[in-house]
Design a protein around this motif. Structure first.
Motif, PDB file in Angstrom:
ATOM      1  N   CYS A 130      25.624  51.164-132.923  1.00  0.00           N
ATOM      2  CA  CYS A 130      26.407  49.930-132.957  1.00  0.00           C
ATOM      3  C   CYS A 130      27.130  49.796-134.300  1.00  0.00           C
ATOM      4  CB  CYS A 130      25.481  48.728-132.739  1.00  0.00           C
ATOM      5  SG  CYS A 130      26.365  47.150-132.614  1.00  0.00           S
ATOM      6  N   VAL A 131      28.062  48.849-134.360  1.00  0.00           N
ATOM      7  CA  VAL A 131      28.778  48.562-135.606  1.00  0.00           C
ATOM      8  C   VAL A 131      27.844  47.998-136.680  1.00  0.00           C
ATOM      9  CG1 VAL A 131      31.017  48.266-134.490  1.00  0.00           C
ATOM     10  CG2 VAL A 131      29.530  46.290-134.792  1.00  0.00           C
ATOM     11  N   CYS A 132      26.653  47.544-136.280  1.00  0.00           N
ATOM     12  CA  CYS A 132      25.665  47.042-137.246  1.00  0.00           C
ATOM     13  C   CYS A 132      24.812  48.182-137.828  1.00  0.00           C
ATOM     14  CB  CYS A 132      24.780  45.979-136.609  1.00  0.00           C
ATOM     15  SG  CYS A 132      23.716  46.570-135.270  1.00  0.00           S
ATOM     16  N   LEU A 160      33.156  50.827-131.191  1.00  0.00           N
ATOM     17  CA  LEU A 160      31.956  51.611-130.871  1.00  0.00           C
ATOM     18  C   LEU A 160      32.279  53.089-130.719  1.00  0.00           C
ATOM     19  CD1 LEU A 160      29.877  49.560-128.283  1.00  0.00           C
ATOM     20  CD2 LEU A 160      29.411  49.947-130.693  1.00  0.00           C
ATOM     21  N   LEU A 161      33.481  53.383-130.257  1.00  0.00           N
ATOM     22  CA  LEU A 161      33.870  54.777-130.044  1.00  0.00           C
ATOM     23  C   LEU A 161      33.975  55.557-131.350  1.00  0.00           C
ATOM     24  CD1 LEU A 161      36.554  54.416-127.238  1.00  0.00           C
ATOM     25  CD2 LEU A 161      34.150  55.032-127.015  1.00  0.00           C
ATOM     26  N   LYS A 162      34.155  54.867-132.457  1.00  0.00           N
ATOM     27  CA  LYS A 162      34.219  55.549-133.758  1.00  0.00           C
ATOM     28  C   LYS A 162      32.924  56.301-134.046  1.00  0.00           C
ATOM     29  CE  LYS A 162      37.402  52.150-135.639  1.00  0.00           C
ATOM     30  NZ  LYS A 162      37.545  51.007-136.550  1.00  0.00           N
ATOM     31  N   ASN A 163      31.792  55.735-133.648  1.00  0.00           N
ATOM     32  CA  ASN A 163      30.486  56.371-133.883  1.00  0.00           C
ATOM     33  C   ASN A 163      29.885  56.977-132.623  1.00  0.00           C
ATOM     34  OD1 ASN A 163      30.320  55.726-136.656  1.00  0.00           O
ATOM     35  ND2 ASN A 163      29.760  53.643-136.116  1.00  0.00           N
ATOM     36  N   LEU A 200      31.607  58.574-125.622  1.00  0.00           N
ATOM     37  CA  LEU A 200      31.325  57.482-124.687  1.00  0.00           C
ATOM     38  C   LEU A 200      32.421  57.328-123.632  1.00  0.00           C
ATOM     39  CD1 LEU A 200      29.395  55.159-123.994  1.00  0.00           C
ATOM     40  CD2 LEU A 200      30.682  53.743-125.603  1.00  0.00           C
ATOM     41  N   PHE A 201      33.678  57.394-124.050  1.00  0.00           N
ATOM     42  CA  PHE A 201      34.822  57.288-123.146  1.00  0.00           C
ATOM     43  C   PHE A 201      35.641  58.564-123.224  1.00  0.00           C
ATOM     44  CE2 PHE A 201      35.886  52.473-122.579  1.00  0.00           C
ATOM     45  CZ  PHE A 201      34.604  52.231-122.132  1.00  0.00           C
ATOM     46  N   SER A 202      36.125  59.007-122.084  1.00  0.00           N
ATOM     47  CA  SER A 202      37.053  60.140-122.053  1.00  0.00           C
ATOM     48  C   SER A 202      38.425  59.649-122.516  1.00  0.00           C
ATOM     49  CB  SER A 202      37.155  60.708-120.638  1.00  0.00           C
ATOM     50  OG  SER A 202      37.799  59.770-119.785  1.00  0.00           O
ATOM     51  N   ASP A 203      39.347  60.560-122.754  1.00  0.00           N
ATOM     52  CA  ASP A 203      40.705  60.170-123.139  1.00  0.00           C
ATOM     53  C   ASP A 203      41.347  59.313-122.042  1.00  0.00           C
ATOM     54  OD1 ASP A 203      40.560  61.436-125.589  1.00  0.00           O
ATOM     55  OD2 ASP A 203      41.531  63.275-124.868  1.00  0.00           O
ATOM     56  N   LYS A 204      41.092  59.660-120.792  1.00  0.00           N
ATOM     57  CA  LYS A 204      41.638  58.889-119.671  1.00  0.00           C
ATOM     58  C   LYS A 204      41.072  57.470-119.669  1.00  0.00           C
ATOM     59  CE  LYS A 204      42.033  58.701-114.691  1.00  0.00           C
ATOM     60  NZ  LYS A 204      41.516  59.093-113.420  1.00  0.00           N
TER      61      LYS A 204
END
Length: 84
Positions: free
Chosen positions: A13-15, A61-64, A68-72
């Motif tokens: 998480c961002v925390c 969240l995707l930064k860490n 988690l998510f594909s490019d699509k």
């Protein structure tokens, strides 16, 4: 996109804590309803279906958690975003 499956494992998480997010369906904003996730530590809410100014963006969240998510999925998330 199956939100339930994506958030069954611990994410960073961002925390700066590794947590399993709580999934909350049908939270309303001015533009409609969302599926959001909530960190059990910092209580931050993240919109997972599209970017919404009422909630934190999943992009943070995707930064860490870059897998988690594909490019699509990232593209669909951004293309469905609400105005800021």
């Amino acid at each position: 996109m199956d939100f339930t499956q994506k958030f069954q494992n611990a994410l960073h998480c961002v925390c700066n804590q590794d947590v399993i997010f709580e999934i909350i369906d049908d939270i309303e904003c001015d533009w409609g309803s969302h599926t959001v996730i909530q960190c059990p530590r910092c209580q931050e809410l993240f919109s997972v279906d599209c970017e919404c100014p009422a909630f934190e963006t999943i992009l943070n969240l995707l930064k860490n958690n870059n897998m988690l998510f594909s490019d699509k999925e990232k593209s669909e998330y951004l293309s469905n975003s609400h105005p800021k």
